[in-house]
Motif scaffolding. Structure first.
Motif, PDB file in Angstrom:
ATOM      1  N   GLY A 164      17.343  47.926  62.511  1.00 38.50           N
ATOM      2  CA  GLY A 164      16.224  47.688  61.872  1.00 38.50           C
ATOM      3  C   GLY A 164      15.257  46.590  62.522  1.00 38.50           C
ATOM      4  O   GLY A 164      15.415  46.267  63.647  1.00 38.50           O
ATOM      5  N   TRP A 165      14.401  45.987  61.644  1.00 42.43           N
ATOM      6  CA  TRP A 165      13.420  45.103  62.197  1.00 42.43           C
ATOM      7  C   TRP A 165      13.399  43.733  61.369  1.00 42.43           C
ATOM      8  O   TRP A 165      13.432  44.005  60.227  1.00 42.43           O
ATOM      9  CB  TRP A 165      12.124  45.770  62.308  1.00 42.43           C
ATOM     10  CG  TRP A 165      12.224  47.089  63.351  1.00 42.43           C
ATOM     11  CD1 TRP A 165      12.131  47.009  64.464  1.00 42.43           C
ATOM     12  CD2 TRP A 165      12.469  48.248  63.058  1.00 42.43           C
ATOM     13  NE1 TRP A 165      12.447  48.258  65.117  1.00 42.43           N
ATOM     14  CE2 TRP A 165      12.370  49.242  63.670  1.00 42.43           C
ATOM     15  CE3 TRP A 165      12.466  48.686  61.512  1.00 42.43           C
ATOM     16  CZ2 TRP A 165      12.851  50.487  63.755  1.00 42.43           C
ATOM     17  CZ3 TRP A 165      12.903  50.148  61.238  1.00 42.43           C
ATOM     18  CH2 TRP A 165      12.989  51.052  62.718  1.00 42.43           C
ATOM     19  N   ALA A 166      13.106  42.280  61.865  1.00 47.64           N
ATOM     20  CA  ALA A 166      12.857  41.207  61.425  1.00 47.64           C
ATOM     21  C   ALA A 166      11.374  41.137  61.240  1.00 47.64           C
ATOM     22  O   ALA A 166      10.592  41.645  62.183  1.00 47.64           O
ATOM     23  CB  ALA A 166      13.694  40.165  62.074  1.00 47.64           C
ATOM     24  N   ILE A 167      11.026  40.454  60.264  1.00 45.70           N
ATOM     25  CA  ILE A 167       9.708  39.920  60.004  1.00 45.70           C
ATOM     26  C   ILE A 167       9.685  38.263  60.305  1.00 45.70           C
ATOM     27  O   ILE A 167      10.509  37.677  59.712  1.00 45.70           O
ATOM     28  CB  ILE A 167       9.273  40.036  58.386  1.00 45.70           C
ATOM     29  CG1 ILE A 167       9.104  41.505  58.339  1.00 45.70           C
ATOM     30  CG2 ILE A 167       7.782  39.605  58.381  1.00 45.70           C
ATOM     31  CD1 ILE A 167       9.092  41.801  56.647  1.00 45.70           C
ATOM     32  N   GLY A 168       8.717  37.929  61.071  1.00 45.33           N
ATOM     33  CA  GLY A 168       8.381  36.645  61.182  1.00 45.33           C
ATOM     34  C   GLY A 168       9.535  35.884  61.874  1.00 45.33           C
ATOM     35  O   GLY A 168       9.770  34.533  61.853  1.00 45.33           O
ATOM     36  N   GLU A 169      10.314  36.382  62.993  1.00 45.92           N
ATOM     37  CA  GLU A 169      11.328  35.596  63.592  1.00 45.92           C
ATOM     38  C   GLU A 169      10.574  34.843  64.966  1.00 45.92           C
ATOM     39  O   GLU A 169       9.647  35.301  65.387  1.00 45.92           O
ATOM     40  CB  GLU A 169      12.607  36.679  64.118  1.00 45.92           C
ATOM     41  CG  GLU A 169      12.190  37.258  65.393  1.00 45.92           C
ATOM     42  CD  GLU A 169      11.524  38.575  64.989  1.00 45.92           C
ATOM     43  OE1 GLU A 169      10.599  38.741  64.143  1.00 45.92           O
ATOM     44  OE2 GLU A 169      11.564  39.513  66.012  1.00 45.92           O
ATOM     45  N   ASP A 170      11.235  33.879  65.175  1.00 50.45           N
ATOM     46  CA  ASP A 170      10.628  33.077  66.649  1.00 50.45           C
ATOM     47  C   ASP A 170      11.465  33.683  67.824  1.00 50.45           C
ATOM     48  O   ASP A 170      12.112  34.874  67.690  1.00 50.45           O
ATOM     49  CB  ASP A 170      10.925  31.716  66.474  1.00 50.45           C
ATOM     50  CG  ASP A 170      12.310  31.407  66.491  1.00 50.45           C
ATOM     51  OD1 ASP A 170      13.221  32.021  66.673  1.00 50.45           O
ATOM     52  OD2 ASP A 170      12.614  30.225  66.054  1.00 50.45           O
ATOM     53  N   GLU A 171      11.148  33.214  69.001  1.00 47.51           N
ATOM     54  CA  GLU A 171      11.685  33.899  70.221  1.00 47.51           C
ATOM     55  C   GLU A 171      12.970  33.683  70.229  1.00 47.51           C
ATOM     56  O   GLU A 171      13.716  34.432  71.140  1.00 47.51           O
ATOM     57  CB  GLU A 171      11.084  33.333  71.390  1.00 47.51           C
ATOM     58  CG  GLU A 171      11.118  31.757  71.404  1.00 47.51           C
ATOM     59  CD  GLU A 171      10.215  30.797  70.937  1.00 47.51           C
ATOM     60  OE1 GLU A 171       9.816  29.714  71.316  1.00 47.51           O
ATOM     61  OE2 GLU A 171       9.730  31.395  69.935  1.00 47.51           O
ATOM     62  N   HIS A 172      13.788  32.925  69.360  1.00 47.60           N
ATOM     63  CA  HIS A 172      15.175  32.976  69.479  1.00 47.60           C
ATOM     64  C   HIS A 172      15.834  33.633  68.488  1.00 47.60           C
ATOM     65  O   HIS A 172      17.146  33.669  68.102  1.00 47.60           O
ATOM     66  CB  HIS A 172      15.701  31.485  69.251  1.00 47.60           C
ATOM     67  CG  HIS A 172      14.968  30.483  70.112  1.00 47.60           C
ATOM     68  ND1 HIS A 172      15.233  30.607  71.525  1.00 47.60           N
ATOM     69  CD2 HIS A 172      14.272  29.506  69.894  1.00 47.60           C
ATOM     70  CE1 HIS A 172      14.343  29.719  72.019  1.00 47.60           C
ATOM     71  NE2 HIS A 172      13.813  28.881  71.361  1.00 47.60           N
ATOM     72  N   GLY A 173      15.091  34.500  67.478  1.00 45.36           N
ATOM     73  CA  GLY A 173      15.560  35.213  66.444  1.00 45.36           C
ATOM     74  C   GLY A 173      15.843  34.484  65.383  1.00 45.36           C
ATOM     75  O   GLY A 173      16.736  34.909  64.616  1.00 45.36           O
ATOM     76  N   MET A 174      15.297  33.318  65.055  1.00 45.22           N
ATOM     77  CA  MET A 174      15.439  32.786  64.124  1.00 45.22           C
ATOM     78  C   MET A 174      14.315  33.060  62.843  1.00 45.22           C
ATOM     79  O   MET A 174      13.143  33.075  63.250  1.00 45.22           O
ATOM     80  CB  MET A 174      15.596  31.332  64.225  1.00 45.22           C
ATOM     81  CG  MET A 174      16.904  30.800  65.184  1.00 45.22           C
ATOM     82  SD  MET A 174      18.268  30.991  64.642  1.00 45.22           S
ATOM     83  CE  MET A 174      18.475  29.479  63.857  1.00 45.22           C
ATOM     84  N   ALA A 175      14.666  32.663  61.588  1.00 46.02           N
ATOM     85  CA  ALA A 175      13.548  32.715  60.613  1.00 46.02           C
ATOM     86  C   ALA A 175      12.852  31.279  60.658  1.00 46.02           C
ATOM     87  O   ALA A 175      13.381  30.214  61.057  1.00 46.02           O
ATOM     88  CB  ALA A 175      14.359  32.821  59.224  1.00 46.02           C
TER      89      ALA A 175
END
Ligand SMILES: *Cc1c(COP(=O)(O)O)cnc(C)c1O
Length: 572
Positions: free
Chosen positions: A499-510
Motif C-alpha cells: 500500500g502507500w503512506a501519507i506524509g512520510e519524509d524521505e526516510h519513510g518516517m511519520a
C-alpha cells in the motif's frame, strides 16, 4: 498443515480475560469499536488454538447505541435493543458486590465460543437487572459507555470485582493469569489483592501481598488519548467503594486526588503491553519509563474474510482456517482468481450501498472505504482539505467514489460536528465524486466495507492511533491501505508493495502532524500513483492485493497475536 495446538496440563481454565466490551457477533451490540472487536477476535483465536481461557464482560442490555443520521448529518442515538435470551444461556448462580453500602446482586449469562477444533472458550456477561436490586442498580449493566463518571465507576465495580467473584462462583478455580483488556477492568486487581489480604489477615498490603497479585496480572493499554484512561475523584471512590477499600492502599492508584484506573492496572501487573510497536514506545513515555512491551494487534482471519475470498483460500491455501500462516502463499493464487473474488466482494458492497443509501455507486469505479469511530484525532475531513483538487483528480486522472461509516460518542460534540462536515463535503462534491455515509457502523458493515473497497484510507493524527485494525481486515481481503504512518501501519507498510503512506519524509518516517502537508501527500499519491495504477496497470494493482494477503494477512491476525500473549505474557 496444522501447527500443534497450544496445550496445557489441566483442562480447566487457566487464563481469565476481562474486557468492558466484547464484539461477539453483529447482532449482539455489546461493543462500540476497535477495543471490543479486538476482544472478540482474541477469544475466537483462543478457542481456535485451544487456549484454556474464560472471559468476563457486561451484558449491556441496551447496547452502545443505534445511530440515525438526519439530512444534515446530525447524529441521534437510540437504545440498541436486542433479545438476550436468543443468544445467551442464563446461569442460575448469583454473586454480590457492595456499591455505596448497598448489596447489588449479579447474575451471569453465558455464551460459548467454539474454535475450529471444537475447543470452547466460555464468555460470562454480567447483569444487574434483577428484581432484587434497586431501580438504579438494575440499570448499571444497561449501556456501554453511557452515563457519567459515577455510572462508569459502578460498572467497573461490577466488571472487576463482580467478575472475579463470578469466576470463582462458576468453579473456575485454577486460574493463574488475569488479563485486563484496558484499565476499565482494573478493580479486578484490587479484588485479587483483597482476597490475598483476607487470606493473610492483613489490613495494609505487604510487598509479598502485592507481588502475589502482580505476578498473576497482565494489562493491555489501548490508547494514548486521555479520555481512554478512566480517573475518578477520590471522594466518589470513597462513596462508591467505602472508606475501607478506598483508603487501604492508595499508593497503588492515587494521583492528583483521583483514582487512576491505568495506574492501578500498571502497579499490579507484571506484564504490561501496548498494541503496536509504535504505541508501546508512546506508552512507555506516557507512563514515565515503566516498561511497556509490544504485542501488535491482529484480526480473526476467518471472521473478517469475505465469502468469495474464503472460497478462494479454501481452494488455493488449504488449512488457512486453522493456520493463518498459510496465507503467506497467497502470492501463488492466479491474478484472475483474485480479480474475480474481489469483483464479487465489491459487487456485494456496492449493491448494499445502493440499496441502503440510493447513492448510485458503480462497480467499475475505484472505491475508497473509510470507516472508524468519529473522533477528531481520526481527521475524517483531511480528505476534504482541498475540494477543488479532489474534483480535478476525479475529472482528469480517474473517477472514484467514497463510502464512509462510523459513530460519534453521544457526548462528543466536536465528533458529531465532524460528521456534519462530511455531509457538507459530500454535497459540495455532488456532481463529481459520489460520496455516501452508511449509518450504524457495526461488525457486518465493517466487513462489507473493508472487503469490498479498492482502497482503505486512514488519516489519524499521529501518535494517537494506538493500532487500528480495520486496515488489517482490508489486507486479508487483498485491499491495500493508504494511511498515515502510525499504529500498525508503521509495521505493515511497504511502499508500493502493501500500500502507500501519507506524509512520510524521505526516510519513510511519520512527521509531526500537519494537516495541509498530509492532505497534499494524500492527493499526490492518489493522483500520481494509485489511480493511474488502478485504471492503467491492473496487474500491478493485483500484485499489491496479493502482497496484502501474503505479507500482512498472514501476520496481522489474532492467531499470531494469541501465540505472543501465551508465550510472552501468560506463561513466561
Ligand atoms: C474493526 C472495527 C473497528 C476498529 O477499526 P479501527 O481501524 O481501529 O477503526 C471499529 N468498529 C468496528 C465495527 C469494526 O469492525
Amino acid at each position: 498443515m496444522h501447527r500443534p495446538e497450544v496445550t496445557f496440563m489441566s483442562s480447566d481454565r487457566r487464563i481469565a480475560y476481562f474486557s468492558m466490551e466484547i464484539g461477539l457477533e453483529t447482532a449482539i451490540p455489546t461493543y462500540s469499536g476497535g477495543l471490543g472487536v479486538l476482544a472478540g477476535d482474541t477469544v475466537r483465536s483462543a478457542a481456535d488454538l485451544g487456549v484454556p481461557m474464560a472471559a468476563i464482560t457486561l451484558v449491556h442490555r441496551k447496547g452502545y447505541f443505534f445511530q440515525r443520521l438526519d439530512e444534515s448529518g446530525w447524529q441521534r442515538e437510540e437504545p440498541a435493543l436486542w433479545v438476550l435470551e436468543d443468544f445467551l444461556e442464563e446461569l442460575p448462580g448469583r454473586v454480590q458486590v457492595d456499591i455505596e453500602g448497598r448489596v447489588v446482586q449479579i447474575r451471569a449469562w453465558k455464551k460459548d465460543i467454539v474454535g475450529v477444533t471444537g475447543h470452547v472458550v466460555p464468555i460470562y456477561l454480567l447483569d444487574t437487572d434483577l428484581p432484587e436490586n434497586s431501580d438504579w442498580d438494575r440499570t448499571v449493566t444497561h449501556y456501554l459507555y453511557g452515563g457519567d463518571a459515577h455510572y462508569r465507576i459502578c460498572q467497573e465495580v461490577v466488571l472487576g470485582i463482580g467478575g472475579l467473584r463470578m469466576l470463582r462462583a462458576v468453579g473456575h478455580d485454577s486460574i493463574e493469569r488475569f488479563h485486563m483488556n484496558e484499565g476499565h477492568a482494573a478493580f479486578l486487581a484490587l479484588e485479587l489483592l483483597d482476597e490475598r489480604l483476607k487470606a493473610e489477615n492483613h489490613v495494609e498490603a505487604s510487598a509479598a501481598d502485592i507481588e502475589s497479585v502482580h505476578k498473576r496480572c497482565v494489562f493491555t493499554t489501548h490508547t494514548p488519548v486521555p479520555a481512554g484512561h478512566d480517573k475518578f475523584p477520590m471522594d466518589m471512590v470513597r462513596h462508591v467503594l467505602g472508606d475501607k477499600r478506598a483508603l487501604a492502599n492508595p499508593r497503588l492508584f492515587e494521583s492528583d486526588g483521583a483514582l487512576n484506573m491505568t495506574y492501578l492496572a500498571l502497579n499490579l501487573s507484571r506484564f504490561v503491553n501496548g498494541v503496536a510497536k509504535r504505541h508501546a514506545e508512546v506508552a512507555t513515555q506516557m507512563f514515565s519509563g515503566r516498561r511497556v512491551e509490544a504485542v501488535t494487534n491482529g484480526v480473526h482471519a476467518v471472521t473478517w474474510t469475505s465469502p468469495s475470498f474464503q472460497e478462494l483460500f479454501d481452494k488455493h491455501l488449504p488449512g488457512w482456517r486453522a493456520d493463518s500462516l498459510s496465507l503467506r502463499a497467497a502470492e501463488s493464487i492466479p491474478r484472475s482468481d483474485v480479480l474475480t473474488a474481489h469483483r464479487r466482494t465489491k459487487e456485494y458492497l456496492i449493491h448494499h450501498v445502493n440499496r441502503e443509501t440510493n447513492a448510485g455507486f458503480d462497480v467499475d469505479i475505484f472505491t475508497i472505504g473509510f470507516a472508524r469511530r468519529v473522533a477528531t484525532y481520526k481527521r475524517h475531513t483531511l480528505l476534504f482539505q482541498d475540494i477543488e483538487w479532489l474534483r480535478q483528480i476525479a475529472k482528469t486522472v480517474g473517477a472514484f467514489q467514497i463510502v464512509f461509516a462510523g459513530k460519534a460518542h453521544p457526548h462528543d460534540q466536536p465528533g458529531k460536528e465532524l460528521l456534519q462536515q462530511i455531509y457538507q463535503a459530500k454535497n459540495a462534491l455532488r456532481d463529481h465524486v459520489r460520496i455516501t455515509y452508511l449509518e450504524n457502523y457495526d461488525m457486518e458493515v465493517g466487513k462489507l466495507l473493508t472487503s469490498g473497497a479498492d482502497l482503505w484510507l486512514n488519516t489519524p493524527r499521529p501518535p494517537l492511533e494506538a493500532s487500528g485494525t480495520s486496515g488489517m481486515k482490508a489486507a486479508l481481503n487483498g485491499v491495500p491501505s493508504l494511511s498515515i504512518l502510525d499504529g500498525w501501519w508503521v509495521e505493515g507498510w511497504i511502499e508500493n508493495i502493501t500500500g502507500w503512506a501519507i506524509g512520510e519524509d524521505e526516510h519513510g518516517m511519520a512527521q509531526a502532524p500537519d494537516d495541509t502537508r498530509d492532505a497534499t501527500s494524500l492527493y499526490r499519491k492518489l493522483e500520481n500513483v494509485i489511480l493511474p495504477m488502478y485504471y492503467h496497470d491492473r496487474n500491478a494493482y493485483i500484485d499489491i492485493m496479493r502482497h496484502c494477503i501474503s505479507i500482512n494477512g498472514s501476520f496481522f491476525n489474532t492467531q499470531r497475536m494469541m501465540h505472543e500473549y501465551v508465550l510472552k505474557a501468560y506463561f513466561r
